[in-house]
Design a protein around this motif. Structure first.
Motif, PDB file in Angstrom:
ATOM      1  N   MET A   1      -3.183   4.721  -3.460  1.00 25.79           N
ATOM      2  CA  MET A   1      -2.172   4.896  -2.420  1.00 25.79           C
ATOM      3  C   MET A   1      -1.313   6.133  -2.638  1.00 25.79           C
ATOM      4  SD  MET A   1      -1.128   0.866  -2.295  1.00 25.79           S
ATOM      5  CE  MET A   1       0.192   1.076  -1.100  1.00 25.79           C
ATOM      6  N   ALA A   2      -0.983   6.451  -3.897  1.00 26.62           N
ATOM      7  CA  ALA A   2      -0.090   7.580  -4.159  1.00 26.62           C
ATOM      8  C   ALA A   2      -0.690   8.924  -3.735  1.00 26.62           C
ATOM      9  CB  ALA A   2       0.308   7.595  -5.640  1.00 26.62           C
ATOM     10  N   PRO A   3      -1.916   9.280  -4.168  1.00 26.57           N
ATOM     11  CA  PRO A   3      -2.466  10.564  -3.716  1.00 26.57           C
ATOM     12  C   PRO A   3      -2.718  10.608  -2.216  1.00 26.57           C
ATOM     13  CG  PRO A   3      -4.105   9.329  -4.971  1.00 26.57           C
ATOM     14  CD  PRO A   3      -2.812   8.629  -5.143  1.00 26.57           C
ATOM     15  N   ALA A   4      -3.124   9.483  -1.617  1.00 27.00           N
ATOM     16  CA  ALA A   4      -3.330   9.475  -0.173  1.00 27.00           C
ATOM     17  C   ALA A   4      -2.010   9.713   0.563  1.00 27.00           C
ATOM     18  CB  ALA A   4      -3.959   8.161   0.269  1.00 27.00           C
ATOM     19  N   ALA A   5      -0.945   9.090   0.075  1.00 25.49           N
ATOM     20  CA  ALA A   5       0.370   9.297   0.692  1.00 25.49           C
ATOM     21  C   ALA A   5       0.830  10.741   0.517  1.00 25.49           C
ATOM     22  CB  ALA A   5       1.386   8.335   0.088  1.00 25.49           C
ATOM     23  N   ALA A   6       0.590  11.325  -0.659  1.00 22.50           N
ATOM     24  CA  ALA A   6       0.967  12.726  -0.884  1.00 22.50           C
ATOM     25  C   ALA A   6       0.208  13.640   0.059  1.00 22.50           C
ATOM     26  CB  ALA A   6       0.679  13.098  -2.340  1.00 22.50           C
ATOM     27  N   VAL A  26      -8.042  12.432   2.440  1.00 23.65           N
ATOM     28  CA  VAL A  26      -9.292  11.768   2.807  1.00 23.65           C
ATOM     29  C   VAL A  26     -10.069  11.254   1.590  1.00 23.65           C
ATOM     30  CG1 VAL A  26     -11.559  12.126   3.869  1.00 23.65           C
ATOM     31  CG2 VAL A  26      -9.498  13.010   4.977  1.00 23.65           C
ATOM     32  N   ILE A  27     -10.118  12.043   0.517  1.00 29.42           N
ATOM     33  CA  ILE A  27     -10.940  11.651  -0.629  1.00 29.42           C
ATOM     34  C   ILE A  27     -10.510  10.307  -1.229  1.00 29.42           C
ATOM     35  CG2 ILE A  27     -11.522  12.255  -3.014  1.00 29.42           C
ATOM     36  CD1 ILE A  27     -11.796  15.145  -2.119  1.00 29.42           C
ATOM     37  N   PRO A  28      -9.203  10.046  -1.456  1.00 26.81           N
ATOM     38  CA  PRO A  28      -8.837   8.713  -1.964  1.00 26.81           C
ATOM     39  C   PRO A  28      -9.178   7.589  -0.996  1.00 26.81           C
ATOM     40  CG  PRO A  28      -7.056  10.280  -2.328  1.00 26.81           C
ATOM     41  CD  PRO A  28      -8.039  10.960  -1.432  1.00 26.81           C
ATOM     42  N   LEU A  29      -9.034   7.847   0.328  1.00 27.38           N
ATOM     43  CA  LEU A  29      -9.322   6.796   1.300  1.00 27.38           C
ATOM     44  C   LEU A  29     -10.814   6.483   1.347  1.00 27.38           C
ATOM     45  CD1 LEU A  29      -6.936   7.766   4.247  1.00 27.38           C
ATOM     46  CD2 LEU A  29      -6.604   6.033   2.468  1.00 27.38           C
ATOM     47  N   VAL A  30     -11.655   7.521   1.335  1.00 27.30           N
ATOM     48  CA  VAL A  30     -13.097   7.293   1.331  1.00 27.30           C
ATOM     49  C   VAL A  30     -13.503   6.539   0.063  1.00 27.30           C
ATOM     50  CG1 VAL A  30     -15.351   8.414   1.212  1.00 27.30           C
ATOM     51  CG2 VAL A  30     -13.628   9.258   2.813  1.00 27.30           C
ATOM     52  N   THR A  31     -12.943   6.952  -1.069  1.00 26.19           N
ATOM     53  CA  THR A  31     -13.244   6.272  -2.329  1.00 26.19           C
ATOM     54  C   THR A  31     -12.806   4.814  -2.291  1.00 26.19           C
ATOM     55  OG1 THR A  31     -12.989   8.366  -3.530  1.00 26.19           O
ATOM     56  CG2 THR A  31     -12.880   6.332  -4.822  1.00 26.19           C
ATOM     57  N   ALA A  32     -11.621   4.566  -1.714  1.00 26.14           N
ATOM     58  CA  ALA A  32     -11.079   3.212  -1.682  1.00 26.14           C
ATOM     59  C   ALA A  32     -11.953   2.258  -0.884  1.00 26.14           C
ATOM     60  CB  ALA A  32      -9.664   3.233  -1.097  1.00 26.14           C
ATOM     61  N   PHE A  33     -12.508   2.738   0.225  1.00 24.80           N
ATOM     62  CA  PHE A  33     -13.242   1.838   1.114  1.00 24.80           C
ATOM     63  C   PHE A  33     -14.747   1.795   0.833  1.00 24.80           C
ATOM     64  CE2 PHE A  33      -9.374   2.386   3.587  1.00 24.80           C
ATOM     65  CZ  PHE A  33      -9.153   1.099   4.049  1.00 24.80           C
ATOM     66  N   PRO A  57      -9.880  -2.319  -1.471  1.00 27.35           N
ATOM     67  CA  PRO A  57      -9.434  -0.921  -1.334  1.00 27.35           C
ATOM     68  C   PRO A  57      -8.035  -0.648  -1.873  1.00 27.35           C
ATOM     69  CG  PRO A  57     -10.636  -1.571   0.614  1.00 27.35           C
ATOM     70  CD  PRO A  57     -10.529  -2.798  -0.231  1.00 27.35           C
ATOM     71  N   PHE A  58      -7.065  -1.531  -1.591  1.00 26.08           N
ATOM     72  CA  PHE A  58      -5.690  -1.234  -1.974  1.00 26.08           C
ATOM     73  C   PHE A  58      -5.064  -2.297  -2.874  1.00 26.08           C
ATOM     74  CE2 PHE A  58      -6.131   0.830   2.281  1.00 26.08           C
ATOM     75  CZ  PHE A  58      -6.139   2.134   1.817  1.00 26.08           C
ATOM     76  N   LEU A  77      -4.245  23.537   4.915  1.00 27.16           N
ATOM     77  CA  LEU A  77      -4.609  22.364   5.715  1.00 27.16           C
ATOM     78  C   LEU A  77      -5.832  21.657   5.120  1.00 27.16           C
ATOM     79  CD1 LEU A  77      -4.122  23.829   9.313  1.00 27.16           C
ATOM     80  CD2 LEU A  77      -2.732  22.048   8.219  1.00 27.16           C
ATOM     81  N   ALA A  78      -6.798  22.446   4.653  1.00 28.48           N
ATOM     82  CA  ALA A  78      -7.987  21.865   4.042  1.00 28.48           C
ATOM     83  C   ALA A  78      -7.624  21.108   2.766  1.00 28.48           C
ATOM     84  CB  ALA A  78      -9.013  22.946   3.743  1.00 28.48           C
ATOM     85  N   LEU A  79      -6.732  21.694   1.959  1.00 30.80           N
ATOM     86  CA  LEU A  79      -6.312  21.043   0.720  1.00 30.80           C
ATOM     87  C   LEU A  79      -5.597  19.729   1.014  1.00 30.80           C
ATOM     88  CD1 LEU A  79      -5.970  21.086  -2.349  1.00 30.80           C
ATOM     89  CD2 LEU A  79      -3.863  22.403  -2.018  1.00 30.80           C
ATOM     90  N   ALA A  80      -4.671  19.747   1.978  1.00 28.09           N
ATOM     91  CA  ALA A  80      -3.955  18.516   2.332  1.00 28.09           C
ATOM     92  C   ALA A  80      -4.906  17.464   2.874  1.00 28.09           C
ATOM     93  CB  ALA A  80      -2.870  18.832   3.365  1.00 28.09           C
TER      94      ALA A  80
END
Length: 233
Positions: free
Chosen positions: A216-221, A65-72, A90-91, A57-60
């Protein structure tokens, strides 16, 4: 035949390209670094010390979260030169030659209006209503000080406001800070560049935009993996 005194054009060093000016939000960068530090600290702690499904769960969660925080926070930037500006949101990444820009607007957000009518928000140049009000108050106080004859040294003019020869020591000096908010001054610079370069031949072309699949790809994964783990728990 060339001589040492007259080298051939091929041997001439290339003319360096004009570097882009880059505009980013310092507070966004600072906030992003702090958020990423917290996420990584909590996530790696759960990966190392967690039991059962907790590490998964932590890995997922980290992948999401990391790509989203980086994006914004870390990603937004505006790259500007005399021919075009490139907006990294961001996107999306939008490239607009100056000739394709109709206007730059500032309200509750800063945005570009293309000649096609499409609007693009500038995430890297956020509007601070607090800074705008502070700069407006500073401008009003500076105007009032100028009307009273207060000099930058903190004294009234040689004869004082009433011409009675008062020194004026101890009076509050005028405001010396900027009377425009930082992001408003950035937008003024961009408008000036648009006015100067909008009609030049090298600044013509059509706007282009692409999605930031690298975000978007890693966040979606991560979202898919987290959904599967929660659904099968």
């Amino acid at each position: 035949m060339t001589t040492p005194d007259h080298p051939s054009p091929a041997s001439q060093p290339p003319v360096p390209a004009v570097k882009d000016r880059i505009y980013r939000s310092p507070l966004g960068l600072l906030g992003g670094v702090l958020l990423l530090a917290v996420v990584c600290w909590l996530g790696f702690d759960a990966l190392v010390k967690g039991h059962d499904r907790t590490p998964w769960l932590a890995l997922a969660g980290m992948i999401l979260v990391i790509p989203l925080v980086t994006a914004f926070t870390l990603r937004p930037a505006v790259f500007v030169n005399d021919d075009r500006l490139r907006v990294r949101n961001p996107f999306r990444v939008i490239t607009l030659p100056w000739g394709a820009v109709e206007a730059l607007r500032s309200g509750f957000t800063n945005e570009i209006v293309a000649k096609t009518g499409t609007k693009y928000q500038l995430w890297a140049i956020p509007v601070s209503l607090r800074a705008r009000k502070k700069a407006a108050r500073r401008g009003q106080r500076a105007a009032a000080d100028a009307a009273r004859g207060v000099t930058p040294g903190g004294r009234v003019g040689a004869l004082g406001p009433s011409g009675l020869g008062l020194g004026g020591f101890g009076l509050r000096g005028p405001e010396t800070g900027p009377t425009r908010a930082e992001t408003d001054r950035v937008m003024d610079d961009l408008r000036e560049l648009l006015e100067r370069s909008g009609q030049s031949e090298s600044a013509q072309g059509e706007p282009s935009a692409r999605w930031a699949y690298e975000v978007m790809a890693p966040a979606a994964a991560g979202a898919i993996l987290l959904a599967i783990l929660l659904a099968t728990g």
